[in-house]
Scaffold this active site. Sequence first.
Site, PDB file in Angstrom:
ATOM      1  N   ALA A 275       4.131   0.199  -2.050  1.00 52.46           N
ATOM      2  CA  ALA A 275       2.838  -0.485  -1.942  1.00 52.46           C
ATOM      3  C   ALA A 275       2.107   0.107  -0.747  1.00 52.46           C
ATOM      4  CB  ALA A 275       3.059  -1.977  -1.757  1.00 52.46           C
TER       5      ALA A 275
ATOM      6  N   GLY B  35       7.796  -0.353  -3.637  1.00 44.04           N
ATOM      7  CA  GLY B  35       7.144  -0.682  -4.909  1.00 44.04           C
ATOM      8  C   GLY B  35       7.197   0.470  -5.906  1.00 44.04           C
TER       9      GLY B  35
ATOM     10  N   GLU C 145      10.460   0.134  -7.472  1.00 41.72           N
ATOM     11  CA  GLU C 145      10.392  -1.067  -8.324  1.00 41.72           C
ATOM     12  C   GLU C 145       9.607  -0.792  -9.608  1.00 41.72           C
ATOM     13  OE1 GLU C 145      10.704  -4.686  -5.186  1.00 41.72           O
ATOM     14  OE2 GLU C 145       8.948  -3.428  -4.999  1.00 41.72           O
TER      15      GLU C 145
ATOM     16  N   GLU D 238      11.687  -1.314   2.639  1.00 40.83           N
ATOM     17  CA  GLU D 238      10.843  -2.394   3.175  1.00 40.83           C
ATOM     18  C   GLU D 238      11.396  -2.982   4.476  1.00 40.83           C
ATOM     19  OE1 GLU D 238      11.775  -2.036  -0.015  1.00 40.83           O
ATOM     20  OE2 GLU D 238      10.100  -2.524  -1.360  1.00 40.83           O
TER      21      GLU D 238
HETATM   22  N1  DAK Z   1       1.367   3.155   2.180  1.00 42.53           N
HETATM   23  C1  DAK Z   1       0.263   3.747   2.689  1.00 42.53           C
HETATM   24  N2  DAK Z   1       0.210   5.050   3.022  1.00 42.53           N
HETATM   25  C2  DAK Z   1       1.303   5.786   2.821  1.00 42.53           C
HETATM   26  C3  DAK Z   1       2.498   5.234   2.299  1.00 42.53           C
HETATM   27  C4  DAK Z   1       2.495   3.839   1.962  1.00 42.53           C
HETATM   28  N3  DAK Z   1       3.556   3.228   1.405  1.00 42.53           N
HETATM   29  N4  DAK Z   1       3.435   6.220   2.230  1.00 42.53           N
HETATM   30  C5  DAK Z   1       2.833   7.335   2.691  1.00 42.53           C
HETATM   31  N5  DAK Z   1       1.563   7.078   3.039  1.00 42.53           N
HETATM   32  C6  DAK Z   1       0.572   8.017   3.590  1.00 42.53           C
HETATM   33  C7  DAK Z   1       0.883   8.335   5.035  1.00 42.53           C
HETATM   34  O1  DAK Z   1       0.375   7.335   5.865  1.00 42.53           O
HETATM   35  C8  DAK Z   1       0.149   9.663   5.179  1.00 42.53           C
HETATM   36  O2  DAK Z   1      -1.233   9.406   5.320  1.00 42.53           O
HETATM   37  P1  DAK Z   1      -2.088   9.996   6.559  1.00 42.53           P
HETATM   38  O3  DAK Z   1      -1.379   9.561   7.789  1.00 42.53           O
HETATM   39  O4  DAK Z   1      -2.021  11.486   6.356  1.00 42.53           O
HETATM   40  O5  DAK Z   1      -3.447   9.412   6.381  1.00 42.53           O
HETATM   41  C9  DAK Z   1       0.362  10.334   3.839  1.00 42.53           C
HETATM   42  O6  DAK Z   1       0.681   9.281   2.930  1.00 42.53           O
HETATM   43  C10 DAK Z   1       1.536  11.312   3.841  1.00 42.53           C
HETATM   44  O7  DAK Z   1       2.673  10.633   4.340  1.00 42.53           O
HETATM   45  P2  DAK Z   1       3.546  11.174   5.584  1.00 42.53           P
HETATM   46  O8  DAK Z   1       2.693  11.978   6.505  1.00 42.53           O
HETATM   47  O9  DAK Z   1       4.252  10.003   6.155  1.00 42.53           O
HETATM   48  O10 DAK Z   1       4.548  12.148   4.825  1.00 42.53           O
HETATM   49  P3  DAK Z   1       6.041  12.519   5.245  1.00 42.53           P
HETATM   50  O11 DAK Z   1       6.443  13.606   4.317  1.00 42.53           O
HETATM   51  O12 DAK Z   1       6.134  12.753   6.733  1.00 42.53           O
HETATM   52  O13 DAK Z   1       6.901  11.211   4.940  1.00 42.53           O
HETATM   53  C11 DAK Z   1       7.621   9.288   3.613  1.00 42.53           C
HETATM   54  C12 DAK Z   1       7.047  10.753   3.618  1.00 42.53           C
HETATM   55  C13 DAK Z   1       7.607   8.832   2.160  1.00 42.53           C
HETATM   56  C14 DAK Z   1       9.067   9.329   4.093  1.00 42.53           C
HETATM   57  C15 DAK Z   1       6.757   8.398   4.529  1.00 42.53           C
HETATM   58  O14 DAK Z   1       5.374   8.554   4.159  1.00 42.53           O
HETATM   59  C16 DAK Z   1       7.117   6.946   4.411  1.00 42.53           C
HETATM   60  O15 DAK Z   1       8.087   6.487   4.988  1.00 42.53           O
HETATM   61  N6  DAK Z   1       6.251   6.171   3.727  1.00 42.53           N
HETATM   62  C17 DAK Z   1       6.383   4.743   3.610  1.00 42.53           C
HETATM   63  C18 DAK Z   1       7.528   4.390   2.653  1.00 42.53           C
HETATM   64  C19 DAK Z   1       7.726   2.878   2.595  1.00 42.53           C
HETATM   65  O16 DAK Z   1       8.027   2.226   3.594  1.00 42.53           O
HETATM   66  N7  DAK Z   1       7.550   2.323   1.423  1.00 42.53           N
HETATM   67  C20 DAK Z   1       7.685   0.899   1.180  1.00 42.53           C
HETATM   68  C21 DAK Z   1       6.346   0.235   1.392  1.00 42.53           C
HETATM   69  S1  DAK Z   1       6.479  -1.536   1.211  1.00 42.53           S
HETATM   70  C22 DAK Z   1       4.193  -6.713  -3.901  1.00 42.53           C
HETATM   71  C23 DAK Z   1       4.858  -5.814  -4.702  1.00 42.53           C
HETATM   72  C24 DAK Z   1       5.493  -4.738  -4.136  1.00 42.53           C
HETATM   73  C25 DAK Z   1       5.469  -4.558  -2.775  1.00 42.53           C
HETATM   74  C26 DAK Z   1       4.794  -5.445  -1.966  1.00 42.53           C
HETATM   75  C27 DAK Z   1       4.137  -6.547  -2.519  1.00 42.53           C
HETATM   76  N8  DAK Z   1       3.488  -7.870  -4.428  1.00 42.53           N
HETATM   77  C28 DAK Z   1       3.666  -8.053  -5.908  1.00 42.53           C
HETATM   78  C29 DAK Z   1       2.758  -8.713  -3.679  1.00 42.53           C
HETATM   79  C30 DAK Z   1       6.107  -3.395  -2.231  1.00 42.53           C
HETATM   80  C31 DAK Z   1       6.160  -3.178  -0.896  1.00 42.53           C
HETATM   81  C32 DAK Z   1       6.434  -1.804  -0.450  1.00 42.53           C
HETATM   82  O17 DAK Z   1       6.555  -0.899  -1.240  1.00 42.53           O
END
Ligand code: DAK
Length: 257
Positions: free
Chosen positions: A65, A108, A111, A131
């Site tokens: 997400a 997400g 998921e 998360e």
């Molecule tokens: N959200 C927003 N931006 C994201 C992102 C994300 N999840 N993942 C990556 N990006 C963005 C980065 O911020 C970056 O943008 P800029 O800084 O260049 O503007 C760009 O994508 C490239 O990412 P990185 O520079 O970080 O790239 P790397 O190769 O260094 O790293 C990475 C890749 C995948 C390891 C890293 O980006 C990362 O850790 N990303 C976050 C992964 C994460 O934590 N995912 C879980 C998010 S929480 C719901 C349903 C579902 C959910 C919630 C509510 N409801 C039904 C209400 C789900 C929640 C989640 O998924």
Amino acid sequence: MGFLIIEKGIRPGVALIRLNRPESLNALNRALVAELTDTLLEMEREEAIRAIVITGNERAFAAGADIKEMAEDSAVDMLLLDQFQRWDQIKRLKKPLIAAVSGYALGGGCELAMLCDIIIASETAQFGQPEIKIGVIPGAGGTQRLTRAIGKARAMEYILTGKFFSAQQAEAWGLVTRVVPVELYLEEALRLAEEIASMPPIAVQLAKQAVNKAYELSLEEGLHFERRNFYLLFATADQKEGMRAFMEKRPPKWQGR
Ligand code: DAK
């Protein structure tokens, strides 16, 4: 501008949906999730579409997400937005969904892949529910579906640490159907979708429904459910056609009726 690239009829009976927010690794913002669910519901109504493939790009299926979008939300904002009903709409789709996953399938994104009926992974795919590292837990089924798919011990380790796991691990643990070279993962998913799309569609839908019930019902109830769907298929023209074609030693011609 939309966040999806849609190709209907990319193969006979097959529609392809590409998540297209590459600058954010296909982070699932609300507009994208709304567009995706609306598109899927529309495809559900189109008779010519019999299987749907969802993919991202080589670097990311979806990195979760959109963290930037939800970072400052309150619990009440979340409650009022009620995004879960969008995700539930995907769960209720009758047509088969195949996820073609390369690169990151996180949070997400993982998921969403698990909401699909089949996952084909490229050898570069990385799965995870990270998360916990941003102070929350999976919110769209991760604690339940990952646990059912790979078992409690592994799900606990990966959900409590947020570590990623590889395509090869995902295959060994039964989360994905198979792992193929990165140049071929989409091709393989489309090939499989085409194969499923060539089957009698009502039987495909009732089979999907019955397999999914195996996660939700007791064995006795599940067997009962299966039997009802089995009987029901004898009301279809395709059952008559399938069995007659077998006896007449010719290929069947499905009507979807
Ligand atoms: N959200 C927003 N931006 C994201 C992102 C994300 N999840 N993942 C990556 N990006 C963005 C980065 O911020 C970056 O943008 P800029 O800084 O260049 O503007 C760009 O994508 C490239 O990412 P990185 O520079 O970080 O790239 P790397 O190769 O260094 O790293 C990475 C890749 C995948 C390891 C890293 O980006 C990362 O850790 N990303 C976050 C992964 C994460 O934590 N995912 C879980 C998010 S929480 C719901 C349903 C579902 C959910 C919630 C509510 N409801 C039904 C209400 C789900 C929640 C989640 O998924």
